[in-house]
Design an enzyme around this catalytic site. Structure first.
Site, mmCIF file in Angstrom:
data_model
loop_
_atom_site.group_PDB
_atom_site.id
_atom_site.type_symbol
_atom_site.label_atom_id
_atom_site.label_comp_id
_atom_site.label_asym_id
_atom_site.label_seq_id
_atom_site.Cartn_x
_atom_site.Cartn_y
_atom_site.Cartn_z
ATOM 1 N N LYS A 1 60.840 -9.199 94.941
ATOM 2 C CA LYS A 1 59.691 -9.301 95.841
ATOM 3 C C LYS A 1 59.800 -10.528 96.738
ATOM 4 O O LYS A 1 59.373 -10.499 97.888
ATOM 5 C CB LYS A 1 58.378 -9.305 95.061
ATOM 6 C CG LYS A 1 58.056 -7.944 94.496
ATOM 7 C CD LYS A 1 56.602 -7.832 94.104
ATOM 8 C CE LYS A 1 56.309 -6.428 93.590
ATOM 9 N NZ LYS A 1 54.982 -6.325 92.970
ATOM 10 N N LYS B 1 65.253 8.937 93.765
ATOM 11 C CA LYS B 1 63.968 9.253 93.153
ATOM 12 C C LYS B 1 62.899 9.528 94.201
ATOM 13 O O LYS B 1 62.923 8.955 95.278
ATOM 14 C CB LYS B 1 63.517 8.061 92.300
ATOM 15 C CG LYS B 1 63.716 8.278 90.819
ATOM 16 C CD LYS B 1 63.346 7.049 90.046
ATOM 17 C CE LYS B 1 62.010 7.188 89.355
ATOM 18 N NZ LYS B 1 61.792 6.115 88.354
ATOM 19 N N LYS C 1 56.870 7.618 97.822
ATOM 20 C CA LYS C 1 55.647 8.181 98.401
ATOM 21 C C LYS C 1 55.699 8.472 99.898
ATOM 22 O O LYS C 1 54.687 8.753 100.500
ATOM 23 C CB LYS C 1 54.483 7.263 98.073
ATOM 24 C CG LYS C 1 54.669 5.885 98.650
ATOM 25 C CD LYS C 1 53.576 4.954 98.203
ATOM 26 C CE LYS C 1 53.791 3.603 98.815
ATOM 27 N NZ LYS C 1 53.628 2.493 97.897
#
Ligand code: TRP
Length: 329
Positions: free
Chosen positions: A119, A200, A203
């Site tokens: 992050k 994978k 969204k």
């Protein structure tokens, strides 16, 4: 009988960010709901809204996301009478305990966390201290309820391990107080992207089937799903669609398409049409219920407030014990 001590305490935080897709549902939400129905377990499920502040956010979106996540869980069937469901920020004791943990955790333990490193790279302009102490808050979330099992995905295993380290440190220094929580690893279920079945599902865009998608959207996205394969190899897209069928299709459909697959007569268009119908039907009630709930924000707020008040009872007991042990009272 005092059931409090006989039930296994399960604690899990729910991210506020973004739209939920079918992979999230099968990998996490569905399990949460099943766990909460299990009478041998006491589940604390909270919306990790304080953790949401560690990466860039907009206040309006944040409050909307909290309501959206709440409506989603309730519409999927989470019964707030069978678990403790609340926003983390409404139980101030979490932040209090995280401060104590911050003072116990050596800096290098936090700096080595892979999520922090990722992050920090991703948000170079906003490497705030919260990003670093994120796992101390997460440890507090778990240990404040003396949680023993933490249902998370693989990316959070390191954080649960840190919670164990903190528990051990605290117990060694101040006397046995916290259990060492274990990861309750969710079955690694890999629902893949519709547009690139080698990665994978996430969204974004047409690669993903969102829980909020209308039947038309579902059918449109599935029609476009990539099924091509390299010569002589299995089609990863086909495997992915078959995997979805095992979750949403009927027994007859599963056998029918497996036979077709084996005999080489599988028609993708037929499989996709069937899947689109199954998935749309599966989430039909959910979509209606969620809309009803979103139209009643005061009701959602009330459910959360009640959950927070239940959680606060348990959290205060732990804080009292902690304060005594460390000499604050
Ligand atoms: N960090 C978790 C995630 O990103 C969310 C979370 C916060 C959590 N606190 C928690 C999960 C405590 C389990 C227990 O998914």
């Amino acid at each position: 009988m005092n059931t409090k001590n006989t039930k296994e305490t399960i604690v899990a935080g729910i991210r506020t960010s973004g739209k939920l897709h079918i992979g999230n549902y099968l990998g996490a939400l569905k399990n949460f709901i099943e766990l909460s129905e299990d009478n041998t377990k006491q589940c604390y499920f909270f919306i990790a809204d304080l953790h949401a502040l560690t990466t860039p956010f907009e206040p309006k979106e944040l409050s909307q996301n909290i309501l959206d996540v709440t409506a989603t869980y309730l519409a999927l069937g989470l019964n707030p009478d069978k678990c403790v469901f609340f926003p983390q920020s409404q139980v101030g004791e979490h932040a209090f305990l995280s401060w104590i943990f911050n003072c116990l955790l050596p800096l290098p333990e936090l700096e080595r966390m892979t999520q922090y490193k990722d992050k920090a790279k991703q948000h170079k302009a906003n490497i705030n201290a919260g990003l670093l102490t994120y796992p101390a808050l997460m440890a507090a979330d778990i240990l404040i309820y003396k949680g023993r099992a933490v249902p998370v995905g693989e990316d959070q295993v390191q954080h649960v391990e840190l919670a164990r380290i903190v528990a051990r440190k605290f117990n060694n220094r101040f006397g046995q107080t916290f259990p060492e929580p274990k990861t309750y690893l969710q079955k690694p279920l890999r629902i893949m992207s519709l547009s690139d079945p080698n990665k994978k599902m996430s969204k974004t865009g047409d690669e993903s089937l969102l829980l909020d998608d209308s039947p038309e959207e579902i059918s449109r996205k599935l029609k476009k799903a990539v099924t091509a394969s390299e010569p002589g190899k299995k089609s990863p897209g086909e495997e992915n669609l078959m995997l979805l069928l095992t979750h949403f299709g009927s027994k007859e459909q599963i056998t029918y398409f497996a036979d077709a697959q084996n005999s080489g007569t599988l028609k993708y268009s037929e499989l996709k049409e069937n899947l689109a119908r199954d998935i749309s039907e599966y989430f039909e009630q959910f979509r209606e219920k969620k809309q009803e709930l979103l139209a009643r924000p005061e009701f959602l707020a009330e459910v959360l407030a009640q959950g927070a008040s239940k959680a606060a009872g348990a959290a205060r007991e732990t804080i009292f014990e902690v304060k005594q042990k460390i000499g604050l009272i």
